[in-house]
Structure formats: structure tokens, C-alpha cells
Design a protein around this motif. Structure first.
Motif, mmCIF file in Angstrom:
data_model
loop_
_atom_site.group_PDB
_atom_site.id
_atom_site.type_symbol
_atom_site.label_atom_id
_atom_site.label_comp_id
_atom_site.label_asym_id
_atom_site.label_seq_id
_atom_site.Cartn_x
_atom_site.Cartn_y
_atom_site.Cartn_z
ATOM 1 N N THR A 186 1.079 -1.164 -0.070
ATOM 2 C CA THR A 186 0.050 -0.054 0.066
ATOM 3 C C THR A 186 0.806 1.354 0.135
ATOM 4 O O THR A 186 1.753 1.427 1.047
ATOM 5 C CB THR A 186 -0.893 0.022 1.359
ATOM 6 O OG1 THR A 186 -1.733 -1.062 1.261
ATOM 7 C CG2 THR A 186 -1.677 1.224 1.207
ATOM 8 N N ALA A 187 0.905 1.843 -0.970
ATOM 9 C CA ALA A 187 1.435 3.143 -1.148
ATOM 10 C C ALA A 187 0.910 4.221 -0.382
ATOM 11 O O ALA A 187 -0.246 4.764 -0.529
ATOM 12 C CB ALA A 187 1.705 3.627 -2.729
ATOM 13 N N VAL A 188 1.621 4.978 0.517
ATOM 14 C CA VAL A 188 1.088 6.164 1.460
ATOM 15 C C VAL A 188 1.715 7.490 0.562
ATOM 16 O O VAL A 188 2.935 7.600 0.593
ATOM 17 C CB VAL A 188 1.513 6.068 2.685
ATOM 18 C CG1 VAL A 188 0.755 7.430 3.600
ATOM 19 C CG2 VAL A 188 1.038 4.853 3.368
ATOM 20 N N VAL A 189 0.812 8.333 0.177
ATOM 21 C CA VAL A 189 1.298 9.620 -0.442
ATOM 22 C C VAL A 189 0.965 10.854 0.170
ATOM 23 O O VAL A 189 -0.522 10.882 0.511
ATOM 24 C CB VAL A 189 0.512 9.677 -1.922
ATOM 25 C CG1 VAL A 189 0.827 10.906 -2.661
ATOM 26 C CG2 VAL A 189 0.938 8.403 -2.701
ATOM 27 N N VAL A 190 1.914 11.462 0.634
ATOM 28 C CA VAL A 190 1.550 12.887 1.412
ATOM 29 C C VAL A 190 1.463 14.223 0.689
ATOM 30 O O VAL A 190 2.480 14.057 -0.215
ATOM 31 C CB VAL A 190 2.620 12.900 2.773
ATOM 32 C CG1 VAL A 190 2.389 14.049 3.389
ATOM 33 C CG2 VAL A 190 2.660 11.607 3.388
ATOM 34 N N GLY A 191 0.422 14.787 0.419
ATOM 35 C CA GLY A 191 0.451 15.860 -0.435
ATOM 36 C C GLY A 191 1.250 17.124 0.057
ATOM 37 O O GLY A 191 1.602 17.869 -0.880
ATOM 38 N N SER A 192 1.651 17.324 1.331
ATOM 39 C CA SER A 192 2.606 18.348 1.637
ATOM 40 C C SER A 192 3.885 17.858 1.418
ATOM 41 O O SER A 192 4.208 16.565 1.877
ATOM 42 C CB SER A 192 2.083 18.793 3.264
ATOM 43 O OG SER A 192 3.136 19.666 3.430
ATOM 44 N N ILE A 193 4.869 18.546 1.137
ATOM 45 C CA ILE A 193 6.245 18.285 0.878
ATOM 46 C C ILE A 193 7.116 19.128 2.091
ATOM 47 O O ILE A 193 8.337 19.258 2.045
ATOM 48 C CB ILE A 193 6.703 18.780 -0.350
ATOM 49 C CG1 ILE A 193 6.495 20.106 -0.699
ATOM 50 C CG2 ILE A 193 5.999 17.751 -1.489
ATOM 51 C CD1 ILE A 193 7.232 20.573 -2.078
ATOM 52 N N ARG A 194 6.171 19.767 2.972
ATOM 53 C CA ARG A 194 6.944 20.589 4.187
ATOM 54 C C ARG A 194 7.457 19.683 5.105
ATOM 55 O O ARG A 194 6.985 18.693 5.384
ATOM 56 C CB ARG A 194 5.969 21.503 4.800
ATOM 57 C CG ARG A 194 6.399 22.266 5.754
ATOM 58 C CD ARG A 194 5.330 23.619 6.241
ATOM 59 N NE ARG A 194 4.300 22.754 6.576
ATOM 60 C CZ ARG A 194 4.250 22.615 8.105
ATOM 61 N NH1 ARG A 194 5.267 22.981 8.885
ATOM 62 N NH2 ARG A 194 3.157 21.958 8.695
ATOM 63 N N ALA A 195 8.726 19.947 5.505
ATOM 64 C CA ALA A 195 9.515 19.134 6.445
ATOM 65 C C ALA A 195 8.757 18.579 7.602
ATOM 66 O O ALA A 195 8.726 17.375 7.970
ATOM 67 C CB ALA A 195 10.892 19.533 6.534
ATOM 68 N N ASN A 196 8.123 19.804 7.996
ATOM 69 C CA ASN A 196 7.341 19.594 9.552
ATOM 70 C C ASN A 196 5.983 19.482 9.437
ATOM 71 O O ASN A 196 5.299 19.884 10.232
ATOM 72 C CB ASN A 196 7.964 20.696 10.313
ATOM 73 C CG ASN A 196 7.635 20.109 12.009
ATOM 74 O OD1 ASN A 196 7.629 19.179 12.128
ATOM 75 N ND2 ASN A 196 7.216 21.153 12.615
ATOM 76 N N SER A 197 5.339 18.761 8.225
ATOM 77 C CA SER A 197 4.229 18.778 7.921
ATOM 78 C C SER A 197 3.309 17.977 8.804
ATOM 79 O O SER A 197 3.696 16.765 9.155
ATOM 80 C CB SER A 197 4.001 18.154 6.359
ATOM 81 O OG SER A 197 2.486 17.668 6.176
#
Length: 219
Positions: free
Chosen positions: A4-15
């Protein structure tokens, strides 16, 4: 076990979204095999590059192709998804006829410090799923508003009600993935065939008849 691929929409380091995604990955989820797929370094989609695709595109497409299911965790930007996530969706949907998204079950969680919990991004992403033929889990929906208050000073999840909800969501998501990816079953029954007015059978006989294809459902 599925991948299962988990894709995070934010690329901010401390998101906040990355923090929630890491918590989800750490939860026990039956047969899901959760792993994070990064999208922050994907070059902007440009069809002119398809003749010699960037290595980042190729790695991303290979990773997504090898995944059986999808879990999106994203903030909302201007009532839609962030640019990085939209770009990842575009990269994965091309070249035409080779989409990495086709037919895969998915879950969506939107996380925001705002009150409505990324509602606009959640539904805009689901709208894209219709065209991409992604099988979105409908319930439970997940809009995590006020997310900046979820964590203590050390970055650990302090909101117990949120943890309970995430556990509930992941159990439902695991059931959705397992049900969606289960092999179909043929339901075969027999019925007697009797000779009609012009028939040549001497007596009743039985013949198989396929009723239809039904998915395997767990109780």
C-alpha cells in the motif's frame, strides 16, 4: 500481504500530514504493507519529456505500479490539493493507457489546522478518482480539522480521540482493500431442464448455469 503506497500531499519537512501518515504507517493494519512514496522531487509533468522520461518519474511510476492499494494524506490549498500532489497524479496517469492508478482501491485523509479539515481537497481528489478509475472508500470519511492541536511539544500525538478515530479508519480501510482485491467467485448452480413440446429428452436432466460473478465478501 498487499503493498500500500502512502502519498503525502504536503512536501513541508514538519508537515502535519506527514506526522499523521507516519502514525498510520506505525499502526497495525491487516495485510496492508504500508510504505511512504515521496513526491517532492518529481519534475513538473511535461509531455515533451516522455521520449526520455526523467529518472524521478520512472522510479515513481515503478513504485506505484508495484503497489496494490493507495492511501492519500493531504492538506488543502485554495480549496484543492497541493500542486505537488496534482503533479504526482499527472505523472502517474501518463503515458496514456499506462496509468499507475487504474483500478486500485484508495483511502483519503485530509489534515488541516483549519476548522473544515481540508474538505475541499478531499472532494477534489475524489473527483479526480472518478476519471482515473480509482476505487475510493466512501465511509468513513476523514477530515481532521484543528490538527495543529493534536500533538504535544515533542511532536507525539496527544489527542486520544483522534487516535481512536484513526484506528477505526484504518480498520475500515483494511477491510476495503482486502474486499476490493479479493479474487472474484463464480456462483454456479444447477437447475433441471425439462423437455418441451419439441424436446427429445426422455426425462428431467440437470445442467450448470452461471449465475454471475460476485466478489468474495468478508462478514
Amino acid at each position: 500481504m498487499f503493498r500500500t503506497a502512502v502519498v503525502v500531499g504536503s512536501i513541508r519537512a514538519n508537515s502535519l500530514n506527514r506526522k499523521i501518515a507516519e502514525i498510520l504507517i506505525g499502526m497495525e493494519s491487516e495485510g496492508l504493507g504500508l510504505h511512504l512514496v515521496e513526491i517532492g522531487r518529481l519534475p513538473l509533468y511535461n509531455e515533451d519529456l516522455e521520449g526520455d522520461p526523467p529518472s524521478e518519474w520512472q522510479k515513481f511510476r515503478a513504485s506505484m505500479t508495484a503497489s496494490n492499494a493507495l492511501l492519500f494524506v493531504t492538506p488543502e490549498h485554495n480549496r484543492s490539493v497541493p500542486a505537488a500532489l496534482k503533479n504526482a497524479i499527472d505523472v502517474g496517469s501518463r503515458p496514456f493507457g499506462a496509468s499507475v492508478w487504474e483500478g486500485k482501491p484508495a483511502g483519503v485523509i485530509t489534515v488541516s489546522p483549519g476548522a473544515i479539515g481540508g474538505f475541499g481537497a478531499n472532494h477534489h481528489l475524489r473527483q479526480m478518482f472518478v476519471f482515473l478509475n480509482v476505487l475510493a472508500m466512501q465511509q468513513p470519511e476523514a477530515y481532521l480539522g484543528g490538527a495543529s492541536e493534536f500533538f504535544d511539544q515533542n511532536g507525539a500525538l496527544a489527542a486520544e480521540e483522534t487516535r481512536k478515530f484513526l484506528n477505526h479508519f484504518m480498520k475500515a480501510y483494511a477491510e476495503w482493500v482486502n474486499r476490493s482485491l479479493a479474487p472474484p467467485q463464480q456462483s454456479i448452480v444447477t437447475r433441471p431442464i425439462r423437455a418441451g413440446r419439441h424436446g427429445t429428452f426422455d426425462e428431467s436432466q440437470s445442467a450448470p448455469r452461471i449465475e454471475g460473478m460476485t466478489p468474495t465478501l468478508k462478514p
